[in-house]
Motif scaffolding. Structure first.
Motif, PDB file in Angstrom:
ATOM      1  N   THR A  88       5.516  13.129   6.889  1.00 22.93           N
ATOM      2  CA  THR A  88       4.607  13.314   8.020  1.00 22.93           C
ATOM      3  C   THR A  88       3.077  12.821   7.551  1.00 22.93           C
ATOM      4  N   LEU A  89       2.621  13.117   6.233  1.00 26.26           N
ATOM      5  CA  LEU A  89       1.398  12.579   5.762  1.00 26.26           C
ATOM      6  C   LEU A  89       1.417  11.041   5.793  1.00 26.26           C
ATOM      7  N   LEU A  90       2.532  10.494   5.281  1.00 23.76           N
ATOM      8  CA  LEU A  90       2.739   9.040   5.287  1.00 23.76           C
ATOM      9  C   LEU A  90       2.663   8.429   6.518  1.00 23.76           C
ATOM     10  N   GLY A  91       3.113   8.986   7.590  1.00 16.59           N
ATOM     11  CA  GLY A  91       3.313   8.386   8.919  1.00 16.59           C
ATOM     12  C   GLY A  91       1.965   8.502   9.450  1.00 16.59           C
ATOM     13  N   VAL A  92       1.178   9.782   9.583  1.00 18.43           N
ATOM     14  CA  VAL A  92      -0.358   9.900   9.850  1.00 18.43           C
ATOM     15  C   VAL A  92      -1.079   8.983   9.342  1.00 18.43           C
ATOM     16  N   ALA A  93      -1.114   8.857   7.609  1.00 18.35           N
ATOM     17  CA  ALA A  93      -1.967   8.002   7.227  1.00 18.35           C
ATOM     18  C   ALA A  93      -1.805   6.491   7.715  1.00 18.35           C
ATOM     19  N   LEU A  94      -0.586   6.133   7.705  1.00 18.00           N
ATOM     20  CA  LEU A  94      -0.518   4.723   8.141  1.00 18.00           C
ATOM     21  C   LEU A  94      -0.695   4.405   9.689  1.00 18.00           C
ATOM     22  N   GLY A  95      -0.492   5.631  10.518  1.00 18.74           N
ATOM     23  CA  GLY A  95      -0.794   5.339  11.798  1.00 18.74           C
ATOM     24  C   GLY A  95      -2.386   5.482  12.176  1.00 18.74           C
ATOM     25  N   ILE A 147      11.301   7.636   7.359  1.00 18.71           N
ATOM     26  CA  ILE A 147      10.623   8.549   8.214  1.00 18.71           C
ATOM     27  C   ILE A 147       9.201   8.161   8.611  1.00 18.71           C
ATOM     28  N   GLY A 148       8.491   8.023   7.562  1.00 18.52           N
ATOM     29  CA  GLY A 148       7.006   7.779   7.484  1.00 18.52           C
ATOM     30  C   GLY A 148       6.715   6.723   8.153  1.00 18.52           C
ATOM     31  N   LEU A 149       7.596   5.476   7.818  1.00 21.16           N
ATOM     32  CA  LEU A 149       7.174   4.439   8.522  1.00 21.16           C
ATOM     33  C   LEU A 149       7.584   4.293   9.901  1.00 21.16           C
ATOM     34  N   ALA A 150       8.574   5.239  10.185  1.00 19.56           N
ATOM     35  CA  ALA A 150       9.261   5.280  11.788  1.00 19.56           C
ATOM     36  C   ALA A 150       8.126   6.114  12.509  1.00 19.56           C
ATOM     37  N   MET A 151       7.450   6.783  11.790  1.00 17.34           N
ATOM     38  CA  MET A 151       6.563   7.720  12.661  1.00 17.34           C
ATOM     39  C   MET A 151       5.116   6.945  12.842  1.00 17.34           C
ATOM     40  N   ALA A 152       4.982   6.074  12.007  1.00 20.58           N
ATOM     41  CA  ALA A 152       3.399   5.354  12.066  1.00 20.58           C
ATOM     42  C   ALA A 152       2.982   4.740  13.339  1.00 20.58           C
ATOM     43  N   PRO A 153       4.225   3.885  13.886  1.00 20.59           N
ATOM     44  CA  PRO A 153       3.575   3.036  15.090  1.00 20.59           C
ATOM     45  C   PRO A 153       3.271   3.920  16.319  1.00 20.59           C
ATOM     46  N   ALA A 154       4.036   4.998  16.597  1.00 21.07           N
ATOM     47  CA  ALA A 154       3.713   5.937  17.418  1.00 21.07           C
ATOM     48  C   ALA A 154       2.442   6.633  17.269  1.00 21.07           C
ATOM     49  N   PHE A 155       1.983   7.161  16.157  1.00 27.17           N
ATOM     50  CA  PHE A 155       1.094   7.489  15.744  1.00 27.17           C
ATOM     51  C   PHE A 155      -0.367   6.682  15.931  1.00 27.17           C
ATOM     52  N   ALA A 156       0.074   5.527  15.480  1.00 30.20           N
ATOM     53  CA  ALA A 156      -0.884   4.430  15.630  1.00 30.20           C
ATOM     54  C   ALA A 156      -1.352   4.136  17.034  1.00 30.20           C
ATOM     55  N   HIS A 189     -18.165   8.946  14.739  1.00 26.53           N
ATOM     56  CA  HIS A 189     -18.569   9.280  16.298  1.00 26.53           C
ATOM     57  C   HIS A 189     -17.135   9.138  16.954  1.00 26.53           C
ATOM     58  N   ILE A 190     -16.086   8.585  16.566  1.00 28.11           N
ATOM     59  CA  ILE A 190     -14.924   8.257  17.204  1.00 28.11           C
ATOM     60  C   ILE A 190     -13.887   9.064  16.841  1.00 28.11           C
ATOM     61  N   LEU A 191     -13.477   9.147  15.667  1.00 30.41           N
ATOM     62  CA  LEU A 191     -12.421   9.940  15.038  1.00 30.41           C
ATOM     63  C   LEU A 191     -12.524  11.480  15.187  1.00 30.41           C
ATOM     64  N   PRO A 192     -13.999  11.948  14.910  1.00 31.07           N
ATOM     65  CA  PRO A 192     -14.085  13.625  15.176  1.00 31.07           C
ATOM     66  C   PRO A 192     -13.949  13.850  16.622  1.00 31.07           C
ATOM     67  N   ASN A 193     -14.146  13.126  17.511  1.00 26.26           N
ATOM     68  CA  ASN A 193     -13.892  13.505  19.000  1.00 26.26           C
ATOM     69  C   ASN A 193     -12.466  13.380  19.244  1.00 26.26           C
ATOM     70  N   ILE A 194     -11.594  12.648  18.720  1.00 26.93           N
ATOM     71  CA  ILE A 194     -10.047  12.648  18.990  1.00 26.93           C
ATOM     72  C   ILE A 194      -9.379  13.361  18.065  1.00 26.93           C
ATOM     73  N   ALA A 195      -9.815  14.342  17.192  1.00 27.49           N
ATOM     74  CA  ALA A 195      -9.169  15.102  15.964  1.00 27.49           C
ATOM     75  C   ALA A 195      -8.282  16.038  16.593  1.00 27.49           C
ATOM     76  N   GLU A 196      -8.607  16.592  17.836  1.00 29.66           N
ATOM     77  CA  GLU A 196      -7.560  17.829  18.494  1.00 29.66           C
ATOM     78  C   GLU A 196      -6.062  17.070  18.916  1.00 29.66           C
ATOM     79  N   PRO A 197      -6.315  16.007  19.503  1.00 36.58           N
ATOM     80  CA  PRO A 197      -4.977  15.665  19.965  1.00 36.58           C
ATOM     81  C   PRO A 197      -4.058  14.926  18.826  1.00 36.58           C
ATOM     82  N   LEU A 198      -4.946  14.320  17.712  1.00 35.30           N
ATOM     83  CA  LEU A 198      -4.281  13.876  16.686  1.00 35.30           C
ATOM     84  C   LEU A 198      -3.561  14.977  15.817  1.00 35.30           C
ATOM     85  N   ALA A 199      -4.302  16.196  15.575  1.00 37.48           N
ATOM     86  CA  ALA A 199      -3.891  17.391  15.056  1.00 37.48           C
ATOM     87  C   ALA A 199      -2.652  17.862  15.733  1.00 37.48           C
TER      88      ALA A 199
END
Length: 640
Positions: A88-95, A147-156, A189-199
């Motif tokens: 998950t960490l790998l997929g989230v980081a790449l995403g 699995i990390g690489l497979a998760m990355a596109p959707a998270f991206a 300005h951007i990432l902090p405002n989308i933290a909730e859905p990303l979390a």
């Protein structure tokens, strides 16, 4: 904004938060302690108890080597969770990298990255995981990478979509105005405002990773002997499911419980995180809410009290070297039935002031004021729930581009009705009837038919009328119109301005009109506020704007407007130079570098506003003595 610890405690007190915390804590404790407590017993081979069913000695039975299945399921918790979290960490980081890098890279390179991500998203995640598993080889490491690489596109894709939606907001545009770089704009300005859905998506992704690992290990592509996780145990127990289902059902139940723990934790984390703000230690100016005024705000406004009262309003944004304040000490008042116009060049702080008094400036910006009252209620000291009702019914906002303010997938009538349903608690039919009535009130032809149409079926002028009609769904005391006629032709501009004037006359509604066109403001408003570099430099009655304006900047704005008497053989009058950037305001008077009347004192000391006549205030060390000099000089070719 409450501190992070208090927000977590608040979320933990909710039923979902409490269940999530307890369940996830139990899973984590089990992952830590199970190998220590039962690791040896889970690996003991007992040839006298091969493939036994559940019994008192072995609650879930034994495997083909006589090892206790219950202990093996408990011990497998650590490896299963570690591998799932790592993937998950790998997929989230790449995403995150793939989803945000288009905002930093040049346009064509960013579009290439987005195209690659879109192609990858078109493939099912499990198919991608199998594909990568074959490439990286059999084993736990290959499965994590797969699995990390497979998760990355959707998270991206999710990150890119959310980033693009937030990037179009007005407060992001304000941050760009103050000179925030692309990378800092993204991270602050951007990432902090989308933290909730990303979390939420990340924690749900962890549950999906558990299932994916179980699938790969079940197929023999994941964890290999002598190690084991829930997927391997499931594969070993599935062959005996007709004889005894416990060896197969136990690892399945473990995957379900752990996945549920991650999902519930995601909901609790979303409630706790919200939109991240700066910590109190690093915060700049804080809202001031005097207790006496907060208590007095409970009383209804009396006669003569302004609808909007602003004193020393400041809007600040975080910057690499401290704080940038594009709105600096703005003070004014708007009374019932009064129309106040705000004029000035781009970047002078007009729209940001309007957004601040409308509570549309979001974190990480800071809005402070000695007084910011709307209908007697302090906007900086009142809870969000109370303000939502007050602003939703008593304040109407008309933006420059109504197309971006209207939902393109909802009919116009439904959007207007939504206001009445939420704020006036009307039924759906009554709300739709009121929406049609409001469209008729703003002179939209055939309102019954138009209410069923979508925004793209309206012309620009009709969309602007619909926005005014949406504001009239309640009982607005103030209409804030931010460049409402900029994109409209002259005829439609006149119609929209007449409509605002009609609403003001019939309902005694106050109007705050933001505009670049000083002549429109002079014809429409009762009073004019001239802003420059985040300050009001002159406040005077509209009727005396052309004859009594005394600030050199106001006179230069008037001189730059051509009329029928302008000599067409000579270049149009312009104001030399450019307005200062908000993060580079010079010492002293901000207009001094462009002003022919400025001296050394002007460049050292910023003047405070002073009253020079009834209803006329000016911030200038050397104001024009009468209303003829600067305009006439500029008309003949000199610059102000």
């Amino acid at each position: 904004m409450p501190a992070p610890r208090s927000r977590w405690l608040t979320a933990a007190r909710t039923p979902v938060g409490a269940c999530a915390g307890l369940l996830l804590l139990a899973v984590v404790v089990l992952a830590v302690l199970a190998p220590v407590l039962w690791g040896d017993r889970a690996s003991v081979v007992d040839t006298s108890a091969l493939q036994q069913g559940p019994s008192g000695a072995h609650v879930l039975g034994t495997d083909s080597l006589g090892r206790d299945i219950l202990f093996r399921v408990l011990v497998a918790t650590r490896l299963s969770l570690l591998l799932a979290v790592a993937a998950t960490l790998l997929g989230v980081a790449l995403g995150l990298v793939l989803g945000t890098v288009p905002a930093v890279l040049p346009r064509r390179a960013g579009q290439l990255v987005v195209s690659v991500v879109n192609i990858a998203v078109a493939f099912p995640g499990l198919l991608l995981a199998l594909f990568f598993a074959v490439i990286f080889g059999v084993g736990a490491t290959g499965a994590v990478l797969a699995i990390g690489l497979a998760m990355a596109p959707a998270f991206a894709r999710l990150t890119h979509t959310l980033s693009a939606s937030v990037a179009g907001q007005d407060f992001v545009a304000a941050a760009r105005t103050v000179g925030v770089g692309r990378t800092r704009l993204l991270t602050r300005h951007i990432l902090p405002n989308i933290a909730e859905p990303l979390a939420v998506n990340a924690t749900i992704g962890a549950g999906s990773s558990l299932l994916a690992f179980a699938g790969l290990s079940f197929l023999g592509l994941g964890v290999q002997a002598p190690d084991y996780d829930w997927g391997r145990l499931l594969g070993e127990g599935l062959g005996r499911i007709n004889l005894t289902p416990a060896p197969a059902l136990a690892p399945c139940a473990a995957v379900v419980v752990a996945g549920l723990a991650f999902n519930l934790f995601g909901e609790a984390a979303a409630a706790a995180l919200g939109v991240r703000t700066l910590s109190p230690r690093s915060a700049g100016p804080r809202p001031l809410t005097p207790p006496a005024r907060a208590a007095a705000a409970q009383q209804p406004p009396g006669d003569g009290q302004p609808v909007l009262a602003v004193e020393d309003l400041r809007v600040s944004f975080p910057a690499p070297e401290g704080w940038t304040t594009p709105v600096r000490g703005v003070s004014f008042a708007v009374h019932p039935g009064e129309a106040v116009g705000v004029v000035g060049e781009s970047g002078s702080g007009k729209s940001l002031t309007a957004m601040a008094v409308s509570r549309l400036v979001e974190s990480p910006a800071h809005v402070t004021a000695r007084r910011l009252d709307f209908t007697g209620t302090p906007l900086l000291g009142t809870g969000e729930r109370e303000l939502r009702t007050l602003l939703g019914t008593s304040l109407a906002m008309v933006f420059q581009d109504p197309m971006s303010s209207l939902n393109p997938v909802m009919s116009v009538g439904r959007q207007l009705a939504e206001v009445a349903v939420h704020h006036q608690h009307l039924s759906g039919r009554a709300a739709r009837t009121r929406a049609v009535d409001r469209l008729r009130a703003v002179h939209v032809p055939a309102p019954e038919r138009r209410a069923r149409q979508y925004p793209h079926e309206f012309s620009g002028g009709m969309r602007q009328r619909a926005m005014i009609g949406m504001g009239l769904m309640g009982d607005p005391r103030l209409i804030v119109a931010d460049e409402p006629t900029t994109a409209l032709d002259v005829t439609v501009q006149r119609q929209v301005l007449r409509l605002l004037d009609e609403v003001r006359a019939v309902r005694a509604t106050a109007v705050l009109l933001i505009s670049h066109d000083i002549t429109v403001v002079a014809r429409t408003c009762d009073r004019v506020l001239v802003m420059y570099a985040g300050r009001i430099v002159e406040d005077l009655p509209a009727e005396s704007l052309f004859t009594a304006a005394r600030h050199p900047y106001t006179r230069a704005l008037l001189a730059a407007v051509p009329d029928l008497g302008t000599d067409r053989d000579r270049p149009l009058a312009v104001i030399p130079g450019r307005p200062p950037e908000p993060d580079r305001i010079p010492e002293g008077c901000a207009f001094a570098p462009r002003c022919a009347r400025a001296d050394d004192h002007c460049r050292r000391v910023d003047p405070d506003p002073v009253t020079c006549a009834t209803g006329h205030r000016i911030a200038c060390w050397h104001p024009v003595a009468d209303g003829t000099g600067p305009v006439a000089e500029t008309r003949t070719g000199d610059t102000v």
